[in-house]
Design a protein around this motif. Structure first.
Motif, short mmCIF file in Angstrom:
data_model
loop_
_atom_site.label_atom_id
_atom_site.label_comp_id
_atom_site.label_asym_id
_atom_site.label_seq_id
_atom_site.Cartn_x
_atom_site.Cartn_y
_atom_site.Cartn_z
N MET A 273 48.66 32.00 17.62
CA MET A 273 47.98 32.86 16.66
C MET A 273 46.75 33.45 17.32
SD MET A 273 48.16 30.74 13.05
CE MET A 273 47.15 29.36 13.66
N PRO A 274 46.34 34.65 16.91
CA PRO A 274 45.12 35.23 17.47
C PRO A 274 43.88 34.48 16.99
CG PRO A 274 45.97 36.59 15.69
CD PRO A 274 46.99 35.53 15.93
N ALA A 275 42.79 34.69 17.68
CA ALA A 275 41.48 34.10 17.34
C ALA A 275 41.48 32.59 17.53
CB ALA A 275 41.05 34.48 15.93
N LEU A 276 42.10 31.87 16.63
CA LEU A 276 42.13 30.40 16.72
C LEU A 276 43.59 29.97 16.80
CD1 LEU A 276 39.91 28.14 16.60
CD2 LEU A 276 40.58 27.82 14.22
N ASP A 277 43.98 29.45 17.97
CA ASP A 277 45.40 29.11 18.12
C ASP A 277 45.72 27.79 17.41
OD1 ASP A 277 44.86 26.84 19.80
OD2 ASP A 277 44.90 28.10 21.60
N GLY A 278 47.00 27.42 17.43
CA GLY A 278 47.45 26.25 16.69
C GLY A 278 46.86 24.95 17.16
N VAL A 279 46.67 24.80 18.47
CA VAL A 279 46.11 23.55 19.00
C VAL A 279 44.68 23.36 18.52
CG1 VAL A 279 45.49 22.27 21.08
CG2 VAL A 279 47.65 23.53 20.99
N LYS A 280 43.87 24.42 18.61
CA LYS A 280 42.48 24.34 18.17
C LYS A 280 42.40 24.15 16.65
CE LYS A 280 40.76 27.16 21.98
NZ LYS A 280 40.22 28.50 22.38
N THR A 281 43.29 24.81 15.93
CA THR A 281 43.33 24.62 14.47
C THR A 281 43.68 23.18 14.13
OG1 THR A 281 44.01 26.93 14.15
CG2 THR A 281 44.41 25.40 12.33
N TYR A 282 44.66 22.63 14.84
CA TYR A 282 45.06 21.24 14.62
C TYR A 282 43.88 20.29 14.83
CZ TYR A 282 46.91 16.64 15.70
OH TYR A 282 47.12 15.28 15.72
N GLU A 283 43.14 20.50 15.90
CA GLU A 283 42.00 19.62 16.18
C GLU A 283 40.98 19.67 15.04
OE1 GLU A 283 42.09 19.91 21.08
OE2 GLU A 283 40.81 21.25 19.92
N GLN A 284 40.73 20.88 14.51
CA GLN A 284 39.77 21.01 13.41
C GLN A 284 40.31 20.39 12.13
OE1 GLN A 284 36.61 22.25 13.38
NE2 GLN A 284 36.75 22.42 15.59
N LEU A 285 41.60 20.55 11.88
CA LEU A 285 42.20 19.96 10.69
C LEU A 285 42.09 18.44 10.71
CD1 LEU A 285 45.45 22.09 10.33
CD2 LEU A 285 43.51 22.07 8.75
N ARG A 286 42.32 17.85 11.87
CA ARG A 286 42.26 16.40 11.97
C ARG A 286 40.83 15.90 11.84
NH1 ARG A 286 45.83 12.80 11.16
NH2 ARG A 286 45.43 11.54 13.00
N ARG A 287 39.87 16.72 12.22
CA ARG A 287 38.47 16.33 12.00
C ARG A 287 38.15 16.39 10.51
NH1 ARG A 287 37.37 19.92 16.56
NH2 ARG A 287 37.15 18.67 18.45
N THR A 288 38.77 17.32 9.82
CA THR A 288 38.55 17.45 8.38
C THR A 288 39.14 16.27 7.64
OG1 THR A 288 38.59 19.86 8.55
CG2 THR A 288 38.99 18.91 6.37
N SER A 289 40.36 15.85 8.01
CA SER A 289 41.02 14.72 7.34
C SER A 289 42.05 14.09 8.26
CB SER A 289 41.70 15.17 6.06
OG SER A 289 42.48 14.12 5.52
N LYS A 290 41.94 12.78 8.45
CA LYS A 290 42.93 12.04 9.24
C LYS A 290 44.25 11.89 8.48
CE LYS A 290 40.21 11.12 12.73
NZ LYS A 290 40.44 11.77 14.06
N GLN A 291 44.24 12.20 7.18
CA GLN A 291 45.44 12.04 6.36
C GLN A 291 46.43 13.20 6.51
OE1 GLN A 291 46.03 9.16 4.67
NE2 GLN A 291 44.16 8.54 5.70
N ILE A 292 45.98 14.32 7.05
CA ILE A 292 46.85 15.49 7.17
C ILE A 292 47.88 15.25 8.26
CG2 ILE A 292 46.97 17.95 7.71
CD1 ILE A 292 44.16 18.25 6.63
N ARG A 293 49.15 15.48 7.93
CA ARG A 293 50.22 15.45 8.92
C ARG A 293 50.49 16.88 9.33
NH1 ARG A 293 48.41 11.32 8.09
NH2 ARG A 293 49.34 9.47 7.16
#
Length: 244
Positions: A176-196
């Motif tokens: 994805m442009p701007a923020l790719d999936g790997v970087k998005t994933y890292e931020q999501l996991r910082r937001t919540s460890k419960q997200i799969r």
């Protein structure tokens, strides 16, 4: 006790049924027991349930048949299946029709309690793709099968959505442009460890896929894929004891 805490346990083995009920009651749930599928349908006609926990292999109606009939009586009812047998055809049918998760016996009561709590939280599947038509098509397929799902179109919106409301599973495009999936994933996991997080891609380089999986990403699907394949990945992620 509120309906939101009422769980129906369906199992033809009395000892197993009583054990499940006792442990769920210790977790604060109101538990109603059904000895088989027909009994479960009878109970569902008289009272509402937040969740049904059903064995698959039972005399008369099996767990998937019971699930179908329960959904007719109470549309949108959340159902978790339990099985100790390799009856993959039945399991595939159930997942493809909207079963929340499948737990394989033997399982610990701690694991069961986590899956039940996750199911009752009723959090959405979040689909993230910078192509709106792709994201909306996936959401439509999941919703048609009875899953709660919604779409956003970039990583920043996904992160904000996860902050605003807990997300159950995130289906995330890697390129994805701007923020790719790997970087998005890292931020999501910082937001919540419960997200799969389940990745999807049509052309991501191998190193990006490796970066996602090596950081703990659950799975990566290759586009194009059938919605049923995604539903199986979602169900596995929801019940995997390594993640729950």
């Amino acid at each position: 006790m509120q309906t939101t805490r009422r769980v129906l346990v369906v199992d033809d083995e009395e000892g197993m049924r009583a054990t499940l009920a006792a442990n769920l009651e210790l977790e604060g749930y109101e538990v109603v027991e059904a000895r088989d599928g027909a009994h479960a349908l009878e109970l569902a006609r008289r009272q509402r349930f937040a969740l049904v926990l059903s064995d698959v292999k039972m005399p008369g109606l099996n767990g998937v048949e019971t699930f179908r009939e329960l959904r007719r009586i109470q549309p949108g009812l959340t159902v978790v299946l339990m099985t100790g047998f390799a009856i993959e055809r039945l399991i595939e049918e159930g997942i493809g029709e909207g079963v929340y998760a499948v737990i394989y016996k033997p399982f610990s009561m701690e694991h069961l309690a986590r899956v039940v709590a996750r199911a009752l939280a009723s959090r959405p599947v979040l689909v993230v793709d910078d192509l709106p038509d792709v994201a909306e098509a996936i959401v439509a397929g999941l919703q048609a099968a009875g899953l709660r799902a919604e779409a956003v179109y970039d990583g920043y919106a996904a992160i904000q959505r996860a902050r605003d409301e807990a997300v159950d599973v995130c289906v995330l495009d890697l390129v994805m442009p701007a923020l790719d999936g790997v970087k998005t994933y890292e931020q999501l996991r910082r937001t919540s460890k419960q997200i799969r997080v389940i990745a999807m891609t049509g052309y991501a380089p191998p190193e990006m896929i490796h970066a996602f999986t090596s950081r703990g990403g659950y799975a990566c699907l290759r586009k194009p894929f059938e919605v049923r394949e995604l539903m199986h990945a979602i169900a596995r992620a929801r019940s995997d004891p390594r993640w729950c």
